[in-house]
Design an enzyme around this catalytic site. Structure first.
Site, PDB file in Angstrom:
ATOM      1  N   LYS A  45       0.841  -1.256   0.249  1.00  0.00           N
ATOM      2  CA  LYS A  45       0.022   0.023  -0.033  1.00  0.00           C
ATOM      3  C   LYS A  45       1.106   1.317  -0.071  1.00  0.00           C
ATOM      4  O   LYS A  45       0.420   2.390   0.020  1.00  0.00           O
ATOM      5  CB  LYS A  45      -0.906  -0.062   1.310  1.00  0.00           C
ATOM      6  CG  LYS A  45      -1.921  -1.098   1.288  1.00  0.00           C
ATOM      7  CD  LYS A  45      -2.507  -1.304   2.625  1.00  0.00           C
ATOM      8  CE  LYS A  45      -3.670  -0.819   2.808  1.00  0.00           C
ATOM      9  NZ  LYS A  45      -4.400  -1.065   4.045  1.00  0.00           N
ATOM     10  N   LYS A  47       2.471   2.701   2.159  1.00  0.00           N
ATOM     11  CA  LYS A  47       1.901   3.419   3.483  1.00  0.00           C
ATOM     12  C   LYS A  47       3.045   3.212   4.549  1.00  0.00           C
ATOM     13  O   LYS A  47       3.261   2.079   4.817  1.00  0.00           O
ATOM     14  CB  LYS A  47       0.600   2.846   3.915  1.00  0.00           C
ATOM     15  CG  LYS A  47      -0.706   3.497   3.188  1.00  0.00           C
ATOM     16  CD  LYS A  47      -1.818   3.043   4.057  1.00  0.00           C
ATOM     17  CE  LYS A  47      -3.148   4.049   3.507  1.00  0.00           C
ATOM     18  NZ  LYS A  47      -4.393   3.885   4.338  1.00  0.00           N
TER      19      LYS A  47
END
Ligand code: C2G
Length: 132
Positions: A45, A47
């Site tokens: 992701k 992230k």
């Protein structure tokens, strides 16, 4: 017992997350949260979370609506998750609308997309803090 499942990173837990978890729990009796691991966040992701998986799990487990927290390690585990936990409803925020419809066609699990809480996000919090 009606089982609900939802997925996410839930970093810097905020009221948008709580609104989602509350509404998801109101649809059944047992809410499973599949929490993205640090590795999954970083590798899949892109992230970087502020809180580690263990801290994000601790926070989620303190929420009255949450009954079980398990790790999300792959994009591909959802079908096996809903089958293993005999889930009745798969619930996600509507930023994911349409992305998980395949679950309804491949399993007996209803897919529900709930409105996001519009004005709050972890990204926005970080931006606002940097602006101070
Ligand atoms: N959410 C919300 N309102 C916000 C912010 C988030 O309703 N203001 C919801 C999202 O729609 C999602 C859940 O809270 O259903 C968790 O959000 P994130 O932690 O951002 O999860 P995400 O990165 O979208 O990961 O495999 C699915 C992914 O793991 C979902």
């Amino acid at each position: 017992m009606k089982r609900i499942i939802t997925y996410g990173t839930f970093d810097m837990l905020h009221y948008g997350h709580i609104n989602l978890l509350k509404r998801a729990k109101e649809m059944g009796d047992y809410l499973i949260v599949v929490l993205s691991t640090d590795e999954f966040n970083w590798n899949s992701k892109q992230k970087k979370t502020y809180f580690s998986y263990d801290k994000r799990k601790q926070l989620l487990e303190a929420i009255r609506y949450v009954d079980l927290v398990i790790p999300e390690e792959s994009w591909d585990q959802k079908i096996s998750d809903v089958q293993l936990y005999q889930v009745d409803k798969f619930v996600m925020g509507d930023d994911w609308k349409g992305q998980f419809d395949f679950i309804e066609s491949e399993t007996n699990t209803e897919v529900v997309y709930l409105n996001r809480t519009p004005e709050i996000s972890t990204t926005q919090i970080k931006k606002d803090l940097n602006a101070k």
